[in-house]
Design an enzyme around this catalytic site. Structure first.
Site, PDB file in Angstrom:
ATOM      1  N   ASN A   7       0.872  -1.171   0.000  1.00 58.68           N
ATOM      2  CA  ASN A   7       0.000   0.000   0.000  1.00 58.68           C
ATOM      3  C   ASN A   7       0.913   1.225   0.000  1.00 58.68           C
ATOM      4  OD1 ASN A   7      -1.436   2.310   0.917  1.00 58.68           O
ATOM      5  ND2 ASN A   7      -3.024   1.030   1.804  1.00 58.68           N
ATOM      6  N   GLU A  34      -4.016   1.661  -2.832  1.00 59.90           N
ATOM      7  CA  GLU A  34      -4.216   3.075  -2.479  1.00 59.90           C
ATOM      8  C   GLU A  34      -3.411   3.985  -3.409  1.00 59.90           C
ATOM      9  OE1 GLU A  34      -5.180   5.676   1.529  1.00 59.90           O
ATOM     10  OE2 GLU A  34      -4.022   3.832   1.747  1.00 59.90           O
ATOM     11  N   ASP A 151      -3.725  -5.011   1.134  1.00 58.15           N
ATOM     12  CA  ASP A 151      -4.034  -4.381   2.409  1.00 58.15           C
ATOM     13  C   ASP A 151      -5.436  -4.822   2.801  1.00 58.15           C
ATOM     14  OD1 ASP A 151      -4.694  -2.778   4.527  1.00 58.15           O
ATOM     15  OD2 ASP A 151      -4.428  -0.876   3.469  1.00 58.15           O
ATOM     16  N   ASN A 153      -6.798  -4.526   5.813  1.00 56.29           N
ATOM     17  CA  ASN A 153      -7.381  -3.727   6.885  1.00 56.29           C
ATOM     18  C   ASN A 153      -8.004  -4.611   7.964  1.00 56.29           C
ATOM     19  OD1 ASN A 153      -6.963  -0.863   6.714  1.00 56.29           O
ATOM     20  ND2 ASN A 153      -8.123  -0.869   4.799  1.00 56.29           N
ATOM     21  N   ASP A 222      -1.277  -6.190   6.210  1.00 53.62           N
ATOM     22  CA  ASP A 222      -0.988  -6.484   4.800  1.00 53.62           C
ATOM     23  C   ASP A 222      -0.630  -7.959   4.685  1.00 53.62           C
ATOM     24  OD1 ASP A 222      -0.744  -3.543   3.547  1.00 53.62           O
ATOM     25  OD2 ASP A 222       0.166  -3.572   5.551  1.00 53.62           O
ATOM     26  N   ASP A 251       2.846   4.784   5.060  1.00 51.58           N
ATOM     27  CA  ASP A 251       2.690   4.242   6.408  1.00 51.58           C
ATOM     28  C   ASP A 251       2.659   2.713   6.413  1.00 51.58           C
ATOM     29  OD1 ASP A 251       0.280   4.447   5.071  1.00 51.58           O
ATOM     30  OD2 ASP A 251      -0.742   5.583   6.634  1.00 51.58           O
ATOM     31  N   HIS A 252       2.612   2.102   5.213  1.00 52.00           N
ATOM     32  CA  HIS A 252       2.729   0.648   5.066  1.00 52.00           C
ATOM     33  C   HIS A 252       4.102   0.301   4.498  1.00 52.00           C
ATOM     34  CE1 HIS A 252      -1.742  -0.308   5.172  1.00 52.00           C
ATOM     35  NE2 HIS A 252      -1.766   0.995   4.976  1.00 52.00           N
TER      36      HIS A 252
END
Length: 261
Positions: A7, A34, A151, A153, A222, A251-252
């Site tokens: 991501n 994303e 991802d 989530n 992930d 941030d991933h």
């Protein structure tokens, strides 16, 4: 064959990072999430210059998924079945022609976040996960190497989060979300990282806030899920944690699995 997922949290902002990862890690396949851009704005040129074929399912400002492959792509599918008006760009799937013959099927997935609880967003998350489960069941019937990467989530277990108590009110850690993830696995899929490493404290995401990265307050959301035909070929996995320390990072971080064909 090295298959990775990442991501990137905006491909325009993270293009240099993406190109660096492609050059250094040299994945055969990289699934991106994303993207935050429509198809026509995706920077395919620099990626193709590195020898990758590109399949994109983008969306302006939000969502967006892609598959980058050193090998030919075919049978590209954009979106899950039973959309019923759902226009979010969260799923893309393609067949990869493997070197030496044969194929592997790979999907890039950006599962809905689901927050805040008590709103339609959480219901949408669970409904989307059920659509994914049904589609995965149909793909498994093909009995071919399959990798569902992305991802998700979803924090599967307490050992996948620095402090479970901090996430009890978050959609990523709800019993319903975790249960839906388990039902997906129960189809006969293997969670690649956990097949190779059973330790707690393996994270793929660190928030930008409150010094989460510096304090290693991360979560693992992930995942690469493998069909039996892919799991039988699993050699190793890696969480590419070093990328979180790059300048202006996502941030991933990428997660990869090596399959021996």
């Amino acid at each position: 064959m090295l298959i990775a997922t990442w991501n990137v949290n905006s491909i325009k902002q993270r293009l240099d990072h993406c190109l660096r990862f492609l050059k250094e890690a040299k994945p055969d396949v990289l699934c991106l999430q994303e993207l935050k851009c429509p198809d026509e704005a995706f920077p395919a040129g620099p990626i193709e210059d590195l020898g990758y074929n590109v399949a994109v399912h983008g969306q302006k400002a939000f969502n967006g998924v892609a598959i980058l492959s050193r090998h030919p792509l075919s049978d590209v599918r954009m979106g899950l079945p039973e959309a019923n008006g759902d226009d979010h760009s969260r799923y893309i799937e393609a067949v990869i022609s493997r070197p030496g013959g044969g194929v592997a099927r790979v999907a890039s997935i950006y599962l809905p976040n689901g927050n805040p609880l008590g709103t339609s967003k959480f219901g949408y998350k669970l409904a989307w996960m059920e659509r994914l489960r049904v589609h995965a069941e149909n793909l498994l019937a093909l009995e071919e190497p399959l990798v569902l990467a992305g991802d998700y989530n979803v924090i599967p277990e307490p050992r996948d989060v620095y402090d479970p108590a901090d996430w009890l009110g978050d959609a990523l850690f709800q019993p319903e979300s975790r249960g839906a993830f388990r039902r997906l696995i129960a189809l006969g899929l293997t969670e690649a990282v956990r097949a190779c490493d059973d330790r707690a404290g393996l994270y793929t995401f660190w928030d930008y806030q409150a010094g989460a990265w510096q304090r290693n307050r991360g979560i693992r959301i992930d995942h690469l899920l493998l069909s039996p035909q892919a799991a039988d070929r699993l050699v190793e996995t890696r969480i590419h944690k070093e990328t979180r320390g790059w300048e202006k990072p996502s941030d991933h971080v990428p997660v990869s699995a090596r399959l021996a064909f």
